[in-house]
Design an enzyme around this catalytic site. Structure first.
Site, PDB file in Angstrom:
ATOM      1  CB  SER A 192     125.251  60.560  40.267  1.00 13.72           C
ATOM      2  OG  SER A 192     125.805  61.479  41.192  1.00 13.72           O
ATOM      3  CE1 TYR A 205     121.877  58.752  44.443  1.00 17.95           C
ATOM      4  CE2 TYR A 205     124.075  59.707  44.366  1.00 17.95           C
ATOM      5  CZ  TYR A 205     122.768  59.666  43.926  1.00 17.95           C
ATOM      6  OH  TYR A 205     122.353  60.552  42.945  1.00 17.95           O
TER       7      TYR A 205
END
Length: 300
Positions: A192, A205
């Site tokens: 990400s 996350y």
């Protein structure tokens, strides 16, 4: 070509005329349901022509029922691959993705289950090999995210679920897949943009996504002499079911506006990165990450 609306041969591409701002909406449970999204994500671009880049290969994709996973599955199928799809419990989304893959003339295998379970991951790999005849491309893509304003709000349950889904599952699947992979095969991990710039409300996350980067680079070095390549893709804000299942309605309506392109990306705009990394076009690339993120400049 697949029609976005009905899965038939035809062609409707919404990438270019997709609204810059999406309507306010929420979903109650992760990882979310694609058929409930408004507007529907774009999973394949008009005019995309397969050229047998993955002819005869078998791919296993976690989180393969919707979003980026669905887009990757359809692009892989158009390039000649059979596809196995791991998903949690989104059966209707998975059924549609299977139909899309089969419409491309390829085989599809549904594998419902939880990637936090090492035994399930082992079974998913074994079923893929048995029922589709082998395994050449592993795409680790499943993920969850739970925003919290403070680190003290991340309880043990959330911490464990985020790490077990986002990074343990990658290890379980890669470990199970390795005995079946040979020279020329590939592993592709979804990380990400938060790996590189962090995210104040997604500390756990972002931490897992950073761990995925470390795994990708380390495993690439370990497997290079065997001719097995390991790379990653680090999407920016992409319009997938995880978004309305994560954020409040007002945040969903603003999603992607902070990028230089001032809009969320579409799964179709990410899937071609996976095609490139899975194919021989990237034969001299390993331990690297591609960045479909709308123009945000990041290191690495």
């Amino acid at each position: 070509m697949i029609n976005q609306q009905d899965g038939q041969k035809g062609g409707v591409d919404q990438t270019q005329n997709f609204p810059e701002q999406v309507p306010r909406q929420v979903q109650e449970q992760q990882p979310g349901i694609e058929e409930q999204m408004d507007p529907q994500p774009v999973y394949i671009k008009e005019g995309y022509q397969g050229s047998d880049k993955l002819k005869g290969k078998v791919a296993l994709i976690s989180g393969g029922d919707s979003g980026i996973g669905r887009a990757v599955a359809v692009h892989f199928a158009r390039e000649g691959a059979d596809v196995a799809l791991i998903y949690l419990n989104e059966h209707a989304d998975a059924d549609k993705t299977v139909a899309l893959v089969e419409a491309e003339g390829r085989r599809a295998l549904k594998l419902p289950g939880d990637v936090r379970d090492a035994a399930f991951c082992q079974q998913a790999v074994e079923r893929t090999v048995k029922e589709l005849g082998g395994l050449n491309v592993l795409v680790n893509n499943a993920a969850v995210q739970y925003p919290q304003d403070s680190l003290t709000d991340i309880d043990d349950e959330q911490l464990h679920k985020t790490f077990e889904t986002n990074i343990y599952g990658y290890f379980y699947l890669a470990r199970a897949a390795l005995p079946h992979l040979q020279e020329g095969d590939t592993i592709i991990n979804t990380t990400s943009v938060t790996t590189y710039r962090g995210s104040p409300t997604l500390v756990d996350y972002a931490s897992t996504k950073g761990a995925i980067l470390g795994m990708t680079r380390s495993l690439a070095g370990q497997l290079a002499e065997k001719g097995i390549r390991v790379n990653g893709v680090a999407p920016g804000p992409i319009w997938t079911p995880l978004i309305p299942a994560t954020f409040p309605a007002e945040k969903v309506a603003e999603f992607g506006q902070e990028t230089p392109m001032k809009r969320p990306g579409q799964p179709a705009e990410v899937a071609t990165c996976f095609v490139f990394l899975a194919s021989d076009d990237s034969s001299y690339i390993t331990g690297q990450v591609l960045h479909p993120n709308g123009g945000e400049v990041v290191g690495g």
